[in-house]
Design an enzyme around this catalytic site. Structure first.
Site, PDB file in Angstrom:
ATOM      1  N   CYS B  86       0.805  -1.474   0.132  1.00 36.47           N
ATOM      2  CA  CYS B  86      -0.555   0.232   0.634  1.00 36.47           C
ATOM      3  C   CYS B  86       0.533   0.828   0.057  1.00 36.47           C
ATOM      4  O   CYS B  86       1.472   1.658  -1.228  1.00 36.47           O
ATOM      5  CB  CYS B  86      -0.625  -0.028   1.175  1.00 36.47           C
ATOM      6  SG  CYS B  86      -2.446   1.078   1.346  1.00 36.47           S
ATOM      7  N   HIS B 203      -3.045  -5.335   1.132  1.00 37.79           N
ATOM      8  CA  HIS B 203      -3.258  -5.871   2.451  1.00 37.79           C
ATOM      9  C   HIS B 203      -2.595  -7.170   2.951  1.00 37.79           C
ATOM     10  O   HIS B 203      -3.600  -7.951   2.910  1.00 37.79           O
ATOM     11  CB  HIS B 203      -3.487  -4.866   3.489  1.00 37.79           C
ATOM     12  CG  HIS B 203      -3.181  -3.942   3.473  1.00 37.79           C
ATOM     13  ND1 HIS B 203      -2.374  -3.058   3.791  1.00 37.79           N
ATOM     14  CD2 HIS B 203      -4.071  -2.568   2.816  1.00 37.79           C
ATOM     15  CE1 HIS B 203      -2.632  -1.302   3.718  1.00 37.79           C
ATOM     16  NE2 HIS B 203      -3.318  -1.618   2.883  1.00 37.79           N
ATOM     17  N   GLU B 205      -1.522  -8.646   5.168  1.00 36.90           N
ATOM     18  CA  GLU B 205      -0.821  -8.853   6.460  1.00 36.90           C
ATOM     19  C   GLU B 205      -2.731  -8.385   6.899  1.00 36.90           C
ATOM     20  O   GLU B 205      -2.995  -9.484   8.208  1.00 36.90           O
ATOM     21  CB  GLU B 205      -0.182  -7.927   7.298  1.00 36.90           C
ATOM     22  CG  GLU B 205      -0.815  -6.795   6.913  1.00 36.90           C
ATOM     23  CD  GLU B 205      -0.302  -5.634   6.215  1.00 36.90           C
ATOM     24  OE1 GLU B 205      -0.504  -6.093   4.989  1.00 36.90           O
ATOM     25  OE2 GLU B 205      -0.687  -4.230   6.045  1.00 36.90           O
TER      26      GLU B 205
END
Lengths: 82, 232
Positions: B86, B203, B205
């Site tokens: 990002c 993302h 994660e």
């Protein structure tokens, strides 16, 4: 000498300008008929330089290294002595 | 075998990446404040998401020009894996480590939603655990994720198999309808020509544990761990 530079950063022609497009739509909603709306950003930089030539060169470097992204932007510099 | 997670003022996904790398993947990782300008000894880097420098000037522009990025470039030049997520992707394009630019979403608002991605290239240190053409679910959260590159650059990306992820539907069809931000050719992630620098807007994660609704992102960190520990 002290100089003031107005640096205007614009998107290169042909690039999408979503903010400009949204503003254009809002203006149309208000009954206006703009042909186009383009956004730009202006930075005003004050600096000391030997002469106006050096000042311009200095500000051009600032644009190349940070203020503009050469992939997407054009920039113009307007200088005046203070 | 330690991965550096770079923290700029305004980074906000650093702790999430640390948690996934340490607690889920089991890889040693350390948060590194951007004023520490020496990354020697680290085997990889993650530049996490967030709003470094408040997105002033352009998203990622100021972070890209901090001294620590010189160390990131050195590490990348050594062939070590560098992952930008990002805002990290924005930092990587602004620093010149990756091609193109990330501009304002075509519909100019912040979009935070799950997206399906088609894996386009598995020949990177980040995607070795995927199958080519596989569809994965990883969320996005950004306002400046509209990937732009000149036609020449796009052709180069294509020619060298540097596009890693594209926004797609759940069947893997790449269409305008599922393009969340107007990115050219639905590009969601690319690698450098050396293939060891990946930037992606989604993302991973946030999709690395069952409780989050998807574990698809975990494979990116696991692939990276395989690469670093030499087990792949």
């Amino acid at each position: 000498m002290r100089y003031e530079a107005d640096v205007t950063i614009e998107l290169k022609s042909g690039m999408l300008d979503p903010e400009g497009t949204t503003i254009k739509r809002a203006l149309e909603h208000l009954g206006y008929s703009p042909e186009s709306v383009k956004t730009s950003k202006k930075y005003t930089i004050t600096l000391e330089s030997e002469n106006i030539h050096d000042a311009r060169e200095n500000v051009e470097q600032m644009c190349e290294k940070l203020i503009a992204n050469p992939i997407i932007h054009n920039y113009t510099i307007t200088l005046r002595e203070l | 075998m330690t991965v550096a997670i770079i923290q700029f003022g305004g980074s906000n996904c650093d702790q999430d990446v640390l948690h996934v790398l340490q607690d889920v993947v089991g890889l040693d990782a350390r948060l590194v404040w951007y004023k520490e300008d020496n990354l020697s000894g680290f085997e990889g880097v993650v530049i996490p998401g967030g709003f470094s420098y408040g997105d002033y000037l352009r998203a990622g522009a100021i972070a890209a020009r901090t001294p620590i990025m010189e160390s990131v470039k050195e590490l990348a030049a050594e062939g070590k894996p560098v992952l930008g997520i990002c805002n990290g992707f924005q930092v990587l394009t602004e620093s010149g480590l990756l091609a193109g630019a990330l501009t304002t979403n075509m519909y100019p608002k912040f979009r935070c939603q799950p997206t399906c991605l088609r894996v386009e290239s598995t020949g990177t240190p980040f995607t070795s655990r995927f199958k080519k053409g596989e569809v994965v679910r990883i969320p996005i959260a950004h306002k400046e994720g509209n990937f732009y590159a000149t036609e020449d650059t796009l052709a180069q990306l294509e020619h060298h198999d540097l596009v890693v992820f594209r926004y797609a539907d759940s069947e893997g069809h790449v269409t305008d309808e599922v393009n969340p931000n107007g990115s050219q050719e639905n590009i969601a992630g690319i690698v450098s020509t050396s293939r060891n620098v990946l930037g992606m807007m989604p993302h991973p994660e946030r999709a690395s544990e069952d409780i989050l609704g998807s574990k698809d992102g975990l494979k990116i960190f696991e692939s990276m761990a395989d690469h670093i520990t030499g087990s792949a």
